[in-house]
Design an enzyme around this catalytic site. Structure first.
Site, PDB file in Angstrom:
ATOM      1  N   GLU A   1       0.836  -1.203   0.000  1.00  0.00           N
ATOM      2  CA  GLU A   1       0.000   0.000   0.000  1.00  0.00           C
ATOM      3  C   GLU A   1       0.873   1.257   0.000  1.00  0.00           C
ATOM      4  O   GLU A   1       2.085   1.185   0.224  1.00  0.00           O
ATOM      5  CB  GLU A   1      -0.911   0.003   1.227  1.00  0.00           C
TER       6      GLU A   1
ATOM      7  N   LYS B   1      -5.978  10.346   0.768  1.00  0.00           N
ATOM      8  CA  LYS B   1      -6.082   8.975   1.252  1.00  0.00           C
ATOM      9  C   LYS B   1      -7.232   8.307   0.499  1.00  0.00           C
ATOM     10  O   LYS B   1      -8.383   8.750   0.584  1.00  0.00           O
ATOM     11  CB  LYS B   1      -6.344   8.984   2.758  1.00  0.00           C
TER      12      LYS B   1
ATOM     13  N   VAL C   1      -5.636  -0.105   2.634  1.00  0.00           N
ATOM     14  CA  VAL C   1      -5.721  -1.558   2.475  1.00  0.00           C
ATOM     15  C   VAL C   1      -6.833  -1.915   1.488  1.00  0.00           C
ATOM     16  O   VAL C   1      -6.644  -2.722   0.568  1.00  0.00           O
ATOM     17  CB  VAL C   1      -5.957  -2.241   3.832  1.00  0.00           C
TER      18      VAL C   1
ATOM     19  N   ASP D   1     -18.406   3.245  13.118  1.00  0.00           N
ATOM     20  CA  ASP D   1     -17.124   3.563  12.489  1.00  0.00           C
ATOM     21  C   ASP D   1     -16.409   2.245  12.208  1.00  0.00           C
ATOM     22  O   ASP D   1     -15.735   1.680  13.079  1.00  0.00           O
ATOM     23  CB  ASP D   1     -16.291   4.465  13.397  1.00  0.00           C
TER      24      ASP D   1
ATOM     25  N   SER E   1     -14.006   0.224   9.315  1.00  0.00           N
ATOM     26  CA  SER E   1     -13.140   0.417   8.160  1.00  0.00           C
ATOM     27  C   SER E   1     -13.647  -0.352   6.946  1.00  0.00           C
ATOM     28  O   SER E   1     -14.117  -1.490   7.050  1.00  0.00           O
ATOM     29  CB  SER E   1     -11.720  -0.049   8.494  1.00  0.00           C
ATOM     30  N   ALA E   2     -13.491   0.277   5.772  1.00  0.00           N
ATOM     31  CA  ALA E   2     -13.830  -0.392   4.509  1.00  0.00           C
ATOM     32  C   ALA E   2     -12.903  -1.577   4.236  1.00  0.00           C
ATOM     33  O   ALA E   2     -13.226  -2.433   3.399  1.00  0.00           O
ATOM     34  CB  ALA E   2     -13.738   0.609   3.364  1.00  0.00           C
ATOM     35  N   ASP E   3     -11.785  -1.658   4.953  1.00  0.00           N
ATOM     36  CA  ASP E   3     -10.873  -2.793   4.781  1.00  0.00           C
ATOM     37  C   ASP E   3     -11.588  -4.120   5.022  1.00  0.00           C
ATOM     38  O   ASP E   3     -11.327  -5.117   4.340  1.00  0.00           O
ATOM     39  CB  ASP E   3      -9.689  -2.699   5.754  1.00  0.00           C
TER      40      ASP E   3
ATOM     41  N   LYS F   1      -5.049  -2.676  13.576  1.00  0.00           N
ATOM     42  CA  LYS F   1      -4.361  -1.596  14.282  1.00  0.00           C
ATOM     43  C   LYS F   1      -4.800  -1.570  15.743  1.00  0.00           C
ATOM     44  O   LYS F   1      -5.973  -1.763  16.060  1.00  0.00           O
ATOM     45  CB  LYS F   1      -4.644  -0.260  13.602  1.00  0.00           C
TER      46      LYS F   1
END
Length: 312
Positions: free
Chosen positions: A34, A95, A115, A147, A149-151, A168
């Site tokens: 990435e 981003k 990611v 909230d 993540s789209a990951d 993370k």
């Protein structure tokens, strides 16, 4: 060519570096990297050093690195050394995740892929292995804020192996793993029965299964996709023990960072970079050394898995 990929010569939005294209054509191992780690993960000049180190590790393991980024409105799969240095020094790089990929392309802008976006680009180019530091996930308090993540959704629908040091550390690990389970993403512990905690080698959470060799991971992925299962596979690799940070130190640093983010009104895509920067300050830079070590480790393991997968 991988399922869902596009012939690079016919793709107006993507340029695949000649070295990467040649490796893919001849079924040699390729590992994607990435670029948010360059533009948003580390300060200059450490961001350049980390990017160069990750690529060097992959080459030493016999694979071809393919750092992904958007330059002047074009997806680049595989960057030259000049491109990497320019990206590392450039200010205001967007981003990029799946949701704003088309916007950045349409604006002719520069973008650093997360990611999620890197997985999508990798699959489109025909790359099956991607190495990163840590994935995004469900944020603490995510049951109320949503909230997420789209990951995680990308892992659920894009057939790429992702090597990482877990999610993370600022995230809710339990909810993140629940989400992955619901969406059918295999979570593999590489040489571990416990899900890694990014800065620490293990958390209290179990993985779906433990595999100890690149060949075992490659075989699992081969079977997974042969069955028609279209998700990615998450390969969680513990940070090397000599680079890990004490659990108590990290939890205290994370708590302070979360309080600072709430006080500053930080939200959405800005949350993760803000928290990681706060943690760097609180740990007086120790977290950077740990982050560098785990990125290098994940890149090496990703290259070995790519090599094993190429043989299949």
């Amino acid at each position: 060519m991988a399922t869902g990929s596009v012939d690079p010569s016919q793709d107006r939005w993507m340029i695949v570096h000649p070295e990467v294209a040649d490796a893919l054509e001849h079924r040699r191992p390729v590992v994607a990297l990435e670029s948010t780690i360059i533009s948003h993960g580390f300060p200059w000049p450490q961001n350049l050093e980390v990017a160069q180190a990750a690529e060097a590790v992959i080459r030493r393991e016999g694979a071809v690195p393919a750092t992904v980024a958007i330059l002047d409105g074009v997806i680049r799969v595989g960057l030259s050394s000049e491109h990497i240095e320019a990206l590392a020094q450039r200010q205001g790089v967007t981003k990029v995740s799946r949701r704003n990929l088309s916007l950045v392309l349409g604006q002719g802008a520069w973008g650093a892929t997360t990611v999620a976006a890197t997985m999508w680009c990798s699959a489109r180019a025909g790359i099956r292995v991607f190495a990163t530091g840590g994935i995004g996930g469900v944020h603490r308090g995510g049951a109320q804020s949503f909230d997420i993540s789209a990951d995680l959704q990308e892992l659920a629908r894009t057939p790429v192996i992702v090597t990482c040091a877990g999610a993370k550390a600022i995230l809710d690990i339990g909810l993140t793993l629940e989400y992955l389970e619901t969406h059918g993403v295999p979570v593999i512990g590489y040489g571990t029965d416990r899900f890694p905690g990014f800065y620490v080698p293990a958390t209290a959470y179990a993985v779906d299964g433990r595999l100890d060799t690149p060949e075992a991971v490659a075989r699992a992925a081969h079977i997974h996709w042969s069955l028609g299962l279209e998700s990615g596979l998450l390969v969680a690799c513990p940070v090397p023990a000599d680079a890990a940070l004490p659990v108590q130190t990290m939890e205290a640093a994370i708590d302070r960072a979360l309080q600072a983010a709430a006080a500053a009104g930080i939200a959405r895509a800005e949350v993760t970079p803000f928290l990681l920067d706060e943690i760097r300050r609180t740990t007086e830079g120790e977290s950077i050394g740990t982050n560098v070590a785990l990125v290098r480790n994940n890149a090496a393991i990703g290259a070995r898995i790519a090599g094993a997968l190429a043989l299949l």
